[in-house]
Design an enzyme around this catalytic site. Sequence first.
Site, mmCIF file in Angstrom:
data_model
loop_
_atom_site.group_PDB
_atom_site.id
_atom_site.type_symbol
_atom_site.label_atom_id
_atom_site.label_comp_id
_atom_site.label_asym_id
_atom_site.label_seq_id
_atom_site.Cartn_x
_atom_site.Cartn_y
_atom_site.Cartn_z
ATOM 1 N N ASP A 215 0.853 -1.191 0.000
ATOM 2 C CA ASP A 215 0.000 0.000 0.000
ATOM 3 C C ASP A 215 0.888 1.240 0.000
ATOM 4 O OD1 ASP A 215 -2.439 1.347 -0.009
ATOM 5 O OD2 ASP A 215 -2.559 1.436 2.171
ATOM 6 N N ASN B 124 1.670 6.944 3.108
ATOM 7 C CA ASN B 124 2.370 5.950 3.928
ATOM 8 C C ASN B 124 3.886 6.135 3.892
ATOM 9 O OD1 ASN B 124 0.282 4.544 5.132
ATOM 10 N ND2 ASN B 124 0.023 3.142 3.411
ATOM 11 N N ASP C 139 3.258 1.493 7.945
ATOM 12 C CA ASP C 139 2.030 0.726 7.714
ATOM 13 C C ASP C 139 2.191 -0.386 6.682
ATOM 14 O OD1 ASP C 139 -0.506 -0.231 7.800
ATOM 15 O OD2 ASP C 139 -1.475 1.550 6.968
#
Length: 328
Positions: free
Chosen positions: A201, A206, A217
């Site tokens: 992701d 992030n 994360d």
Amino acid sequence: MNDNAFTFQTLHPETIMDALFEQGIRVDSGLTPLNSYENRVYQFQDEDRRRFVVKFYRPERWSVDQIREEHQFALELVKDEVPVAAPLAFNGQTLLAHQGYHYAIFPSVGGRQFEADNIDQMEAVGRYLGRLHQTGRKRPFTFRPDIGLAEYLFEPRQVFEDAALIPSGQKAAFLKATDTLLSAVTECWRTDFATLRLHGDCHAGNILWRDGPLFVDLDDARNGPAIQDLWMLLNGDKAEQRMQLETIIEAYEEISEFDTAEIGLIEPLRAMRLVYYLAWLIRRWGDPAFPKNFPWLTGEDYWQRQTTTFIEQTKILHEPPLQLTPMY
């Protein structure tokens, strides 16, 4: 327990502080909630003025083995000098448990937001993604899944079919657009790419910037193609995206090889993310945090826009993929 119906309503501040106290941490400040809908994440300070982040995992989303694989990957990355936020160990364990919840404690690391339009920062991110993937190639995840059509397209399609919150006046058109998009992605998708452990992701939200990138994360870490960790960093028109991608790849290849044939997966992956995200919102609707923060999800206008988005993405899938300049 069905994670689609689960809520965090029993996770009271006292429960959180008791869990931390079990690990020898006394909270001296309030618990500041951080932006996370899938899990519950809080920042705090202890009596020694050390700052931490505690993350309580949504039950049943990931198994214990899958979460431990995420943690192990983070620790491997730290060992290989890749800047990631990794969990702390308590009595040799990074995954902790309290009253039915699994949780992990991280050092609180500050930083500025990564500037997605800053080419120098983009170059540094590309270089560190090369290092991240160098570690990711050492072995695949055993318990965490691969990026694939079943999880990202076909299972969400069934969620849409069963969803009562999609307005009846929009559902038929939306499902038709969904089916057309699924067919287009299926035609474009290929599985002959090299699989490695990914951040999963990797978008600008992030990545923090502290004299260099810091990746946070890893909750969506999976096996998949390297391009999955690159394409979400691109923004702007095609010319800007081409320049950004060339910057990332050039820096990336200082560390790791990159298969430019994977560029053809960018738009299929984008379509898969669009579909998966909508299904995720529907699946989580039983959690009070979702109706509160996404009230427009039941509106006809919203689903009309999603139908249009799916139609436009289908058209893009029938166009030639992003092309690099000839030197690549």
